[in-house]
Design a protein around this motif. Structure first.
Motif, mmCIF file in Angstrom:
data_model
loop_
_atom_site.group_PDB
_atom_site.id
_atom_site.type_symbol
_atom_site.label_atom_id
_atom_site.label_comp_id
_atom_site.label_asym_id
_atom_site.label_seq_id
_atom_site.Cartn_x
_atom_site.Cartn_y
_atom_site.Cartn_z
ATOM 1 N N THR B 15 -0.362 19.005 -1.485
ATOM 2 C CA THR B 15 0.092 17.798 -2.281
ATOM 3 C C THR B 15 -1.023 16.982 -2.285
ATOM 4 N N LEU B 16 -1.834 16.604 -1.210
ATOM 5 C CA LEU B 16 -2.952 15.768 -1.176
ATOM 6 C C LEU B 16 -4.033 16.163 -2.088
ATOM 7 N N ILE B 306 -8.426 1.084 -9.476
ATOM 8 C CA ILE B 306 -6.959 1.579 -10.057
ATOM 9 C C ILE B 306 -6.934 3.103 -9.294
ATOM 10 N N ARG B 307 -8.237 3.820 -9.389
ATOM 11 C CA ARG B 307 -8.060 5.089 -9.100
ATOM 12 C C ARG B 307 -8.068 5.065 -7.633
ATOM 13 N N ALA B 308 -8.904 4.207 -6.979
ATOM 14 C CA ALA B 308 -8.831 4.355 -5.615
ATOM 15 C C ALA B 308 -7.493 3.891 -4.863
ATOM 16 N N GLY B 309 -6.933 2.875 -5.454
ATOM 17 C CA GLY B 309 -5.797 2.241 -4.862
ATOM 18 C C GLY B 309 -4.621 3.280 -5.125
ATOM 19 N N MET B 310 -4.732 3.913 -6.139
ATOM 20 C CA MET B 310 -3.583 4.778 -6.372
ATOM 21 C C MET B 310 -3.521 5.962 -5.400
ATOM 22 N N LEU B 311 -4.747 6.444 -5.125
ATOM 23 C CA LEU B 311 -4.955 7.574 -4.260
ATOM 24 C C LEU B 311 -4.439 7.205 -3.038
ATOM 25 N N THR B 312 -4.830 6.133 -2.435
ATOM 26 C CA THR B 312 -4.584 5.519 -1.256
ATOM 27 C C THR B 312 -2.980 5.411 -0.903
ATOM 28 N N VAL B 313 -2.382 4.827 -1.956
ATOM 29 C CA VAL B 313 -0.864 4.523 -1.923
ATOM 30 C C VAL B 313 0.057 5.748 -1.845
ATOM 31 N N SER B 314 -0.391 6.674 -2.812
ATOM 32 C CA SER B 314 0.290 7.966 -2.788
ATOM 33 C C SER B 314 -0.115 8.743 -1.513
ATOM 34 N N ALA B 315 -1.170 8.670 -0.968
ATOM 35 C CA ALA B 315 -1.475 9.555 0.176
ATOM 36 C C ALA B 315 -0.758 8.752 1.316
#
Lengths: 332, 343
Positions: B15-16, B306-315
């Motif tokens: 998933t990650l 946005i890209r980095a934030g989205m990755l962090t939150v979803s991870a």
């Protein structure tokens, strides 16, 4: 000595806003040391009687009334819930018909068996000896019901065990508190013949050795006739006929009892080969559509106009029946 | 057991990886040059000075690019923000603890309040307590979080003046950043007025925590209530009553464990709701957390952020959900591998 004396037990359930009499004036007397059979079709309220006796009705709306519901002279209905639980805990055990659902899926079998050991009945001991004593008792109980590999068995969970073993385990649980009355609610349901015979033999032995009464709820007439002393026939929440088994078999007064006995081919000596078995036409009514009066009315071969009035029980030589037009009875 | 852990880890890693693929694709999906979206630097800057920091291999195939992207991701080289020009990894490391802190408080409060109230409602099924709790929970569930937060600010900070308006800690206190978790930082630091600083932090966090916790609590009340009612209706609970156990004994020995097992996976699923609400509330209370930061990034069209934030939150969501599910899976004896005993 009379252990349990139930007279005119009526249980009303609320179904879709209406109060329906699921049990209608049930009479039941169980004597000490007796095996009393309770027979009836599925849906005739056998399990409800069991639950009403031990006070474990589901959390729905229900009303229970009775003229008498005595346990060794004490009225079960008027006493406090606490007191009733105490009595049930020490004197009555129930073997439920569905072992896998009647056991907690998250506790291992050892813990569950230990829970049903009556601590009050243990001999004097100090608290650190209690667990040791319980372990010994658990082992002994399992051996008694024919489970040999107890150490492994006690660590397993209900879903890991085949159902006939679980049923034996339920019997062990019922024996754990050394009860005066064991209520066996269809203990041999869906079992193959050998395990069935084992369970029945076990129950009879407990009855003979410990003088424990057994209320044997079943629809297996063959099993009943091999072990019970008395029989109560139930139809759609009404007691139809009660009496000693031999008497009932020889001379049934109620048409339903007769039909029940006729439907079991092993009771018919005169049955020629390949002849059709006799059955009553129709099926047992649902709780929503109960007939008035004698509930057998619509299916009864001898029904007449008077049957719309509920017949009151009549007694002949310790043999009760509720019928306006009994069989073998030329008087009317 | 090992195979179960392996399977869940496997699922989580896959998933990650999918998430990272998606975040890589964002560089191409956002308007602008992909390399600018990935690094947050203009092509001139890249050409002039920052070449050594990135090894993006533009012009190679997408797979090679992705490989280099992943390498940079693991090196903590997440690019720079368009807006502030600061490295994103550092920024997120700075804001993430504040968000985790806020969500954790809210989650703890809603579990501590919601589960007992759910039990209370279920035990009084079809009685006044049950109806009152149920209607309160419907009410709480229907109130929009942002509106509730605004009302809370208006009532408790502006009119009554009980709690501060916004922020995490008053400016009087200078707490050196160690872990990013402010309570831990205060306890670790050697500032003179620790006690009053802690009190200040608590005062600051009460309103945002409560505004997030309301929705989650009501959800937990409803989930718990349903589960307990269902458990109390099962045959084994009735069998326990038939054995002469009291209501309390039945509840302690059989009720609680069986009712909680189905609750926890549902609770893990509520974590996303909690996080979303936390983001909204962070913006309203100017809480310096990830949500606030991400919404600022969206305002400024800060694509790398946005890209980095989205990755962090979803991870974060994936890891949290998976660990809860794994814990439940290992706790539930029904789902252990069946070993038939020979007797």
């Amino acid at each position: 000595m009379i252990l349990l004396d139930v007279k005119n037990l009526t249980l009303e359930l609320e179904l879709a806003g209406e109060w329906v009499k699921a049990l209608d004036k049930i009479n039941l007397v169980i004597n000490q040391g007796q095996i009393h059979a309770l027979v009836g079709e599925s849906g005739s309220g056998k399990s409800l009687i069991v639950k009403a006796i031990v006070g474990a009705l589901p959390n729905k709306r229900w009303k229970i009334t009775a003229d008498r519901m005595n346990w060794r002279g004490q009225d079960l209905l008027s006493m406090s819930v606490q007191k009733r639980r105490e009595i049930v805990k020490s004197d009555i055990s129930v073997i439920f018909q569905n072992p896998i659902n009647s056991l907690d899926p998250l506790l291992n079998l050892g813990d569950q068996l230990k829970q049903s050991i009556n601590i009050a009945a243990l001999p004097k001991h100090l608290f650190w000896q209690r667990n040791q004593y319980k372990n010994r008792r658990v082992e002994e109980l399992l051996h008694r019901v024919g489970i040999k590999n107890h150490e492994r068995f006690l660590k397993t969970y209900p879903h890991q065990i085949p159902s006939n073993l679980l049923q034996k385990f339920m019997v062990a649980m019922a024996l754990a508190s050394d009860p005066k009355l064991i209520i066996a609610d269809d203990p041999t349901r869906g079992m193959e013949v050998t395990s069935k015979a084992q369970i029945l033999r076990l129950l009879s032995r407990v009855n003979q050795v410990k003088d424990t009464s057994i209320l044997f709820v079943s629809h297996d007439l063959l099993a009943i006739s091999s072990m019970s002393h008395c029989m109560t026939v139930l139809y759609s929440g009404q007691t139809v006929e009660t009496g000693e088994l031999q008497q009932l078999r020889k001379r049934a007064y109620h048409p339903y009892t007769q039909a029940l006995l006729d439907s079991a081919p092993s009771f018919r000596k005169d049955l020629p080969p390949k002849s059709p078995l006799t059955t009553l036409a129709g099926t047992i009514p649902t709780l929503h559509h109960l007939p008035i009066g004698c509930r057998l009315g619509p299916r009864c071969p001898r029904a007449r106009k008077e049957c719309v009035v509920t017949p009151s029980p009549r007694k002949i030589h310790g043999h009760y029946y509720s019928c306006h037009y009994p069989l073998h009875w030329a008087g009317r | 057991m090992n195979s179960v852990v392996l399977r869940y880890t496997n699922l989580m890693v896959i998933t990650l990886i999918v998430l990272s693929l998606f975040s890589f694709a964002l560089a191409y999906l956002f308007p602008g040059h992909p390399i600018e979206n990935l690094t947050g630097l203009s092509t001139e800057q890249l050409a002039s000075g920052y070449q050594h920091a990135f090894n993006y291999a533009s012009g190679e195939s997408l797979l090679v690019q992705y490989w280099h992207y992943m390498a940079a991701l693991f090196n903590g080289n997440w690019g720079f923000s368009f807006h502030t020009g600061l490295p994103l990894y550092e920024e997120i490391k700075h804001v993430l603890p504040a968000s985790i802190e806020l969500s954790a408080y809210a989650l703890i409060i809603s579990v501590l309040v919601g589960i007992p109230l759910g039990f209370l409602a279920a035990l009084n099924h079809h009685k006044t307590t049950d109806y009152v709790l149920l209607s309160v929970s419907v009410l709480g569930y229907s109130i929009p979080v942002f509106w509730l937060a605004l009302l809370a600010i208006m009532g408790f900070s502006l009119q009554l003046g009980w709690f501060p308006l916004s922020g995490r800690i008053s400016l009087f206190y200078e707490v050196p950043v160690e872990t990013g978790y402010i309570v831990l930082d205060i306890l670790l630091s050697d500032i003179p007025n620790k006690r009053s600083a802690l009190l200040d932090v608590v005062q600051h966090s009460i309103l945002p925590t409560l505004s997030i916790a309301v929705v989650t609590t009501t959800l937990i009340i409803r989930i718990t209530r349903r589960s307990v009612i269902e458990t109390l209706d099962t045959e084994f609970v009735q069998a326990a009553y038939a054995r002469g156990l009291s209501t309390y004994q039945v509840l302690v020995r059989h009720g609680i464990r069986n009712a909680l097992i189905p609750i926890f996976p549902l609770l893990a699923m509520q974590f996303t709701t909690l996080l979303t609400n936390a983001m909204i509330v962070e913006t309203i209370f100017s809480w310096p957390g990830l949500g606030n930061w991400l919404i600022q990034a969206i305002y400024h069209q800060d694509y790398p952020a946005i890209r980095a934030g989205m990755l962090t939150v979803s991870a974060l969501v994936v890891v949290f959900t998976m660990s809860i599910e794994l814990t439940i899976r290992l706790m539930d004896p029904r789902r252990r591998r069946v070993r038939r005993g020979t007797i």
